[in-house]
Design a protein around this motif. Structure first.
Motif, PDB file in Angstrom:
ATOM      1  N   VAL A 277       0.848  -1.182   0.000  1.00 49.19           N
ATOM      2  CA  VAL A 277       0.000   0.000   0.000  1.00 49.19           C
ATOM      3  C   VAL A 277       0.888   1.237   0.000  1.00 49.19           C
ATOM      4  CG1 VAL A 277      -1.905  -1.151   1.185  1.00 49.19           C
ATOM      5  CG2 VAL A 277      -0.149   0.028   2.523  1.00 49.19           C
ATOM      6  N   ASP A 278       0.304   2.372  -0.350  1.00 48.62           N
ATOM      7  CA  ASP A 278       1.053   3.616  -0.430  1.00 48.62           C
ATOM      8  C   ASP A 278       1.533   4.041   0.955  1.00 48.62           C
ATOM      9  OD1 ASP A 278       1.671   6.090  -2.254  1.00 48.62           O
ATOM     10  OD2 ASP A 278       0.842   6.907  -0.386  1.00 48.62           O
ATOM     11  N   ALA A 279       2.784   4.514   1.032  1.00 45.69           N
ATOM     12  CA  ALA A 279       3.355   4.958   2.303  1.00 45.69           C
ATOM     13  C   ALA A 279       3.856   6.397   2.226  1.00 45.69           C
ATOM     14  CB  ALA A 279       4.498   4.032   2.709  1.00 45.69           C
ATOM     15  N   GLY A 280       3.325   7.172   1.284  1.00 48.03           N
ATOM     16  CA  GLY A 280       3.704   8.575   1.221  1.00 48.03           C
ATOM     17  C   GLY A 280       4.728   8.865   0.151  1.00 48.03           C
ATOM     18  N   PRO A 281       5.084  10.153   0.008  1.00 52.21           N
ATOM     19  CA  PRO A 281       6.044  10.545  -1.033  1.00 52.21           C
ATOM     20  C   PRO A 281       7.442  10.019  -0.741  1.00 52.21           C
ATOM     21  CG  PRO A 281       5.556  12.397   0.404  1.00 52.21           C
ATOM     22  CD  PRO A 281       4.604  11.304   0.789  1.00 52.21           C
ATOM     23  N   HIS A 282       8.236   9.896  -1.781  1.00 55.70           N
ATOM     24  CA  HIS A 282       9.625   9.449  -1.648  1.00 55.70           C
ATOM     25  C   HIS A 282      10.411  10.496  -0.856  1.00 55.70           C
ATOM     26  CE1 HIS A 282      13.603   7.965  -2.757  1.00 55.70           C
ATOM     27  NE2 HIS A 282      13.007   6.862  -3.197  1.00 55.70           N
ATOM     28  N   PRO A 283      11.292  10.072   0.075  1.00 51.83           N
ATOM     29  CA  PRO A 283      12.050  11.046   0.881  1.00 51.83           C
ATOM     30  C   PRO A 283      13.031  11.884   0.071  1.00 51.83           C
ATOM     31  CG  PRO A 283      12.807   8.808   1.312  1.00 51.83           C
ATOM     32  CD  PRO A 283      11.566   8.693   0.500  1.00 51.83           C
ATOM     33  N   ASN A 284      13.448  11.379  -1.090  1.00 53.66           N
ATOM     34  CA  ASN A 284      14.306  12.164  -1.961  1.00 53.66           C
ATOM     35  C   ASN A 284      13.435  13.182  -2.700  1.00 53.66           C
ATOM     36  OD1 ASN A 284      15.659  12.892  -4.556  1.00 53.66           O
ATOM     37  ND2 ASN A 284      17.280  11.570  -3.751  1.00 53.66           N
ATOM     38  N   ALA A 285      13.739  14.463  -2.506  1.00 58.14           N
ATOM     39  CA  ALA A 285      12.883  15.517  -3.054  1.00 58.14           C
ATOM     40  C   ALA A 285      12.746  15.422  -4.567  1.00 58.14           C
ATOM     41  CB  ALA A 285      13.439  16.884  -2.659  1.00 58.14           C
ATOM     42  N   ALA A 286      13.837  15.111  -5.256  1.00 56.96           N
ATOM     43  CA  ALA A 286      13.781  15.012  -6.712  1.00 56.96           C
ATOM     44  C   ALA A 286      12.864  13.872  -7.136  1.00 56.96           C
ATOM     45  CB  ALA A 286      15.182  14.840  -7.286  1.00 56.96           C
ATOM     46  N   HIS A 287      13.007  12.726  -6.499  1.00 53.79           N
ATOM     47  CA  HIS A 287      12.149  11.581  -6.820  1.00 53.79           C
ATOM     48  C   HIS A 287      10.693  11.898  -6.501  1.00 53.79           C
ATOM     49  CE1 HIS A 287      15.237   8.635  -7.903  1.00 53.79           C
ATOM     50  NE2 HIS A 287      15.972   9.109  -6.917  1.00 53.79           N
ATOM     51  N   ALA A 288      10.467  12.597  -5.393  1.00 52.64           N
ATOM     52  CA  ALA A 288       9.094  12.959  -5.022  1.00 52.64           C
ATOM     53  C   ALA A 288       8.469  13.855  -6.080  1.00 52.64           C
ATOM     54  CB  ALA A 288       9.093  13.639  -3.655  1.00 52.64           C
ATOM     55  N   ARG A 289       9.241  14.792  -6.629  1.00 52.45           N
ATOM     56  CA  ARG A 289       8.709  15.672  -7.679  1.00 52.45           C
ATOM     57  C   ARG A 289       8.369  14.885  -8.933  1.00 52.45           C
ATOM     58  NH1 ARG A 289      12.807  19.229  -5.742  1.00 52.45           N
ATOM     59  NH2 ARG A 289      14.223  18.557  -7.415  1.00 52.45           N
ATOM     60  N   TRP A 290       9.093  13.799  -9.170  1.00 54.49           N
ATOM     61  CA  TRP A 290       8.798  12.964 -10.335  1.00 54.49           C
ATOM     62  C   TRP A 290       7.605  12.041 -10.105  1.00 54.49           C
ATOM     63  CZ3 TRP A 290      14.627  11.316 -10.638  1.00 54.49           C
ATOM     64  CH2 TRP A 290      15.372  12.395 -11.122  1.00 54.49           C
ATOM     65  N   GLY A 291       7.087  12.046  -8.865  1.00 49.11           N
ATOM     66  CA  GLY A 291       5.903  11.251  -8.571  1.00 49.11           C
ATOM     67  C   GLY A 291       6.174   9.901  -7.943  1.00 49.11           C
ATOM     68  N   ARG A 292       7.418   9.605  -7.600  1.00 49.67           N
ATOM     69  CA  ARG A 292       7.721   8.317  -6.976  1.00 49.67           C
ATOM     70  C   ARG A 292       7.183   8.279  -5.556  1.00 49.67           C
ATOM     71  NH1 ARG A 292      13.562   5.897  -7.735  1.00 49.67           N
ATOM     72  NH2 ARG A 292      12.368   4.127  -6.956  1.00 49.67           N
ATOM     73  N   ARG A 293       6.652   7.138  -5.150  1.00 53.55           N
ATOM     74  CA  ARG A 293       6.049   6.974  -3.832  1.00 53.55           C
ATOM     75  C   ARG A 293       6.707   5.799  -3.105  1.00 53.55           C
ATOM     76  NH1 ARG A 293       2.636  11.053  -2.573  1.00 53.55           N
ATOM     77  NH2 ARG A 293       1.349   9.630  -1.312  1.00 53.55           N
ATOM     78  N   LEU A 294       6.670   5.847  -1.789  1.00 49.78           N
ATOM     79  CA  LEU A 294       7.108   4.724  -0.984  1.00 49.78           C
ATOM     80  C   LEU A 294       5.953   3.742  -0.813  1.00 49.78           C
ATOM     81  CD1 LEU A 294       9.163   6.406   1.885  1.00 49.78           C
ATOM     82  CD2 LEU A 294      10.025   5.249  -0.151  1.00 49.78           C
ATOM     83  N   HIS A 295       6.290   2.499  -0.473  1.00 47.27           N
ATOM     84  CA  HIS A 295       5.282   1.474  -0.215  1.00 47.27           C
ATOM     85  C   HIS A 295       5.605   0.774   1.102  1.00 47.27           C
ATOM     86  CE1 HIS A 295       4.979   2.001  -4.623  1.00 47.27           C
ATOM     87  NE2 HIS A 295       3.700   1.745  -4.426  1.00 47.27           N
ATOM     88  N   ARG A 296       4.585   0.234   1.711  1.00 46.45           N
ATOM     89  CA  ARG A 296       4.769  -0.556   2.921  1.00 46.45           C
ATOM     90  C   ARG A 296       3.831  -1.757   2.868  1.00 46.45           C
ATOM     91  NH1 ARG A 296       0.610  -0.212   6.431  1.00 46.45           N
ATOM     92  NH2 ARG A 296      -0.805   1.579   6.293  1.00 46.45           N
ATOM     93  N   LEU A 297       4.063  -2.699   3.778  1.00 44.61           N
ATOM     94  CA  LEU A 297       3.240  -3.899   3.840  1.00 44.61           C
ATOM     95  C   LEU A 297       1.983  -3.637   4.664  1.00 44.61           C
ATOM     96  CD1 LEU A 297       5.988  -6.621   4.441  1.00 44.61           C
ATOM     97  CD2 LEU A 297       4.939  -5.939   2.279  1.00 44.61           C
ATOM     98  N   ASP A 298       0.888  -4.232   4.231  1.00 41.83           N
ATOM     99  CA  ASP A 298      -0.387  -4.127   4.942  1.00 41.83           C
ATOM    100  C   ASP A 298      -1.091  -5.478   4.814  1.00 41.83           C
ATOM    101  OD1 ASP A 298      -2.169  -2.172   6.364  1.00 41.83           O
ATOM    102  OD2 ASP A 298      -3.575  -2.841   4.815  1.00 41.83           O
ATOM    103  N   PRO A 299      -1.794  -5.949   5.860  1.00 45.87           N
ATOM    104  CA  PRO A 299      -2.453  -7.255   5.777  1.00 45.87           C
ATOM    105  C   PRO A 299      -3.389  -7.354   4.577  1.00 45.87           C
ATOM    106  CG  PRO A 299      -2.442  -6.479   8.037  1.00 45.87           C
ATOM    107  CD  PRO A 299      -1.932  -5.341   7.200  1.00 45.87           C
ATOM    108  N   ASP A 300      -3.268  -8.444   3.853  1.00 40.62           N
ATOM    109  CA  ASP A 300      -4.149  -8.727   2.720  1.00 40.62           C
ATOM    110  C   ASP A 300      -5.445  -9.326   3.258  1.00 40.62           C
ATOM    111  OD1 ASP A 300      -5.468 -10.002   0.526  1.00 40.62           O
ATOM    112  OD2 ASP A 300      -3.594 -10.021  -0.581  1.00 40.62           O
ATOM    113  N   PRO A 301      -6.586  -8.727   2.967  1.00 38.00           N
ATOM    114  CA  PRO A 301      -7.846  -9.242   3.537  1.00 38.00           C
ATOM    115  C   PRO A 301      -8.171 -10.667   3.130  1.00 38.00           C
ATOM    116  CG  PRO A 301      -8.267  -7.580   1.834  1.00 38.00           C
ATOM    117  CD  PRO A 301      -6.804  -7.546   2.127  1.00 38.00           C
ATOM    118  N   GLU A 302      -7.577 -11.171   2.039  1.00 43.45           N
ATOM    119  CA  GLU A 302      -7.888 -12.519   1.567  1.00 43.45           C
ATOM    120  C   GLU A 302      -6.946 -13.576   2.135  1.00 43.45           C
ATOM    121  OE1 GLU A 302      -8.322 -12.867  -2.615  1.00 43.45           O
ATOM    122  OE2 GLU A 302      -9.313 -10.928  -2.846  1.00 43.45           O
TER     123      GLU A 302
END
Length: 464
Positions: free
Chosen positions: A160-185
């Motif tokens: 799932v989405d975990a917010g913008p990338h900590p690198n400012a340049a990558h964040a401006r390009w739209g890169r996002r961080l991800h993290r693990l979240d329980p799968d309902p299935e």
């Protein structure tokens, strides 16, 4: 250009062409271009398609050029490659022009010789430096930030989405961080597996139950990320891998696997044995990098996870079978180091080791013969050796007391077709006071007469 995923080949080709054009301005023109895409600089020229084509063109007496312009030394050569190619170039009258030298290279000039050596080592150093920096940065990101560093999410989780990338340049390009979240299935299935293991169920028993319940295995649930797997059924290995994955505790874990480049000279791919490619291997636990805090919702508590790693099969099965195995989890195969599984044959308790073979795998002709041992023989030899170890009369030890004492002292019983010895954790097992080759009679080292694979009742498969 080697990093195809991170570089634009059109731009890379253009700036190197411009560099060469500036170098020869007023001296000549470029009549041919050779540009490899996706090839490491550490590969010899013969293994790069365009570089090999250039070598073939050099030997052609009707070639349309008499000099070689290099856009950048570090893109074309690594370590001592230039020195290896120089005699061939001299033989065919080819001059080499380098931007770093500001013109043609003179092989007899000591300054140029030193420059070429320095550039070769600098090119090789860049490979090692990139490896080190990347590894060091990922270690910090996993340990201190708990960052998800890529790869398939474990069964039971989704990204799932975990917010913008900590690198400012990558964040401006739209890169996002991800993290693990329980799968309902699938999260409920993973929680159920840990609960069953904590209740004493065997790994094989959990796999059989999941297949009987028609629960989709991880590779069937997520076909997009597992096209290389059949997705047919749960296997013992799949269940064991899930139960041993510490990421289910909510902590990020990195470097469980490492890459062996098989290079005798680090950074130099030409030093690999012919035909050998980098391979993955499982690292020791002291090499794992674990986040200092919980960074995603856990599917099992840390206490229960640690307990699950030490669970052995129940010595009395919970489905009412009266057969009892006193030494469950204590008997180790001396040939493959796996734990022997309980087997009830001809009205007596016994143990066997199939050396990793299960009903779901093909029989190999060179597989070691299945090891069969009767519990009474194992108990007798273990009692004699343990009594000798603690200076006690062997007849004073009851079988149940002996099993309890071995578990309390974390002593295992190592068995082979011709010996039974106690392993107390020293450099070598404790030898019995009597002949160690008195272990088992010849009739007990093979399957009971007339049976290749006797039915298992209350048996357990606990992978090593």
């Amino acid at each position: 250009m080697s990093m195809v995923e991170y570089q634009d080949d059109v731009s890379s080709r253009a700036w190197q062409h411009d560099s060469a054009q500036r170098l020869i301005a007023g001296y000549g023109v470029i009549v041919a271009s050779f540009f490899d895409v996706g090839c490491s600089r550490s590969l010899p020229w013969e293994q790069r398609p365009q570089a090999a084509a250039l070598l073939a063109a050099i030997t052609d007496p009707d070639r349309p050029f008499d000099a070689l312009m290099v856009g950048e030394f570090e893109r074309a050569f690594c370590a001592g490659q230039f020195e290896v190619l120089l005699p061939l170039l001299d033989e065919h009258g080819i001059q080499v022009w380098l931007p770093e030298a500001g013109g043609p290279i003179d092989p007899a000039d000591p300054v140029h010789q030193a420059l070429v050596l320095m550039l070769g080592h600098q090119s090789q150093r860049e490979i090692l430096r990139s490896r080190f920096r990347t590894t060091a940065a990922m270690q910090v990101q996993a340990r201190d930030q708990g960052r998800h560093l890529g790869g398939r999410p474990p069964c039971g989780y989704r990204l799932v989405d975990a917010g913008p990338h900590p690198n400012a340049a990558h964040a401006r390009w739209g890169r996002r961080l991800h993290r693990l979240d329980p799968d309902p299935e699938t999260a409920l299935t993973v929680r159920w597996m840990f609960a069953q293991r904590l209740a004493g169920c065997s790994v094989a028993g959990i796999a059989r139950t999941l297949n009987a319940m028609a629960v989709a295995p991880p590779s069937a649930h997520d076909r997009a990320r597992n096209p290389h797997r059949s997705g047919a059924a749960w296997t013992v290995r799949t269940v064991a891998a899930i139960l041993a994955n510490p990421r289910y505790t909510g902590r990020q874990v990195w470097n469980r696997q490492g890459i062996d480049h098989h290079e005798t000279r680090p950074g130099d791919k030409t030093s690999r044995p012919p035909g050998r490619k980098p391979s993955h291997h499982w690292n020791q636990r002291d090499q794992w990098v674990i986040s200092t805090v919980v960074v995603h919702p856990p599917l099992v508590s840390e206490q229960d996870f640690l307990r699950a790693q030490q669970i052995k099969a129940l010595d009395v099965p919970d489905y009412g079978n009266p057969h009892r195995y006193r030494l469950t989890g204590l008997v180790i195969c001396g040939l493959c180091r796996r734990r022997l599984e309980g087997q009830w044959v001809h009205g007596r308790a016994g143990y066997r080791c199939r050396h990793g073979y299960t009903s779901g795998s093909d029989v190999q002709p060179d597989r070691a013969k299945t090891l069969y041992l009767r519990e009474e023989h194992v108990l007798e030899q273990a009692r004699i050796q343990f009594a000798h170890l603690i200076d006690l009369d062997p007849h004073a030890l009851a079988p149940d007391d002996l099993a309890g004492q071995l578990r309390q002292r974390q002593i295992t019983i190592v068995c082979t077709p011709v010996s039974i010895t106690l392993d107390v954790g020293a450099d070598s097992p404790v030898e019995p006071p009597t002949s160690p080759r008195l272990a088992v009679s010849p009739g007990d080292t093979t399957s009971p007469a007339g049976e290749k694979e006797a039915p298992i009742e209350g048996a357990d498969e606990t992978p090593k």
